[in-house]
Design a protein around this motif. Structure first.
Motif: not given
Length: 213
Positions: A114-122
């Motif tokens: 989930g953290f990596m996916l959130e980073c992808f958005g940022v």
């Protein structure tokens, strides 16, 4: 040439303390993201969780985005290291290990996904994180190319790696949000498509040979 001075004991202790405080800040970011997401997390929130003032935190990181970038690099490096450790295995075994790594929680937690996916958005709008995301993509696809180069589909290794990585990111993202899909079904789909791309039967044999038999 004069011998370079070695750091004294006090400097070494200072370095250890500094790394410990950086870890505390990264752990604080982790906790804040779990509680309220990255977008709602402020520098003051992270500092409070880490047990220090915002000005003290800024001694170790330039700001909130720098903390995120450091955390992203650490998680990304660990993912790539795991993928690289699989390369000595036969292609069929690599496919099983990759399926377990990304979809069965064997090495990467649901939070880290989930953290990596959130980073992808940022990373879409953050220049530094965009570059780090691109580097992670290149490293992961390089591992997949090596897998396919050792498989019957070796002549299409580059294309297969691109497709395989797109499947990995797409299915892992979908499984995170779609309860009907879920990680186990996504794992099965990823595993089966990777075998197909590699030109292998599910038992690891050449698919063409297996079909001929």
């Amino acid at each position: 040439m004069a011998e370079q001075p070695q750091p004294g004991a006090g400097e070494k202790r200072g370095n250890h303390r500094g790394e410990g405080r950086r870890r505390a800040i990264l752990n604080a970011l982790h906790d804040c993201i779990i509680e309220q997401g990255y977008a709602r997390t402020t520098l003051a929130d992270i500092a409070r969780k880490a047990g220090m003032s915002p000005s003290h935190l800024l001694y170790y990181f330039d700001g909130k985005d720098a903390i995120l970038s450091d955390y992203f690099q650490r998680v990304g490096n660990r993912i790539v290291a795991r993928m690289q450790s699989f390369l000595s295995e036969p292609p069929s075994r690599q496919i099983e290990l990759l399926s377990d790594l990304f979809f069965a929680g064997k090495g990467i937690t649901r939070f880290e996904i989930g953290f990596m996916l959130e980073c992808f958005g940022v990373a879409v709008h953050d220049t530094r994180l965009h570059g780090e995301k691109a580097e992670l993509d290149r490293a992961c696809k390089a591992c997949l190319r090596e897998l396919f180069r050792a498989a019957p589909s070796r002549e299409r290794a580059r294309d297969c790696a691109e497709i395989g990585y797109a499947l990995l990111i797409g299915l892992r993202t979908a499984a995170f949000f779609d309860r009907e899909l879920g990680p186990l079904k996504a794992r099965e789909l990823f595993r089966n498509e990777m075998y197909s791309l590699a030109g292998l039967a599910p038992d690891g044999s050449d698919a063409c040979t297996a079909a001929g038999n």
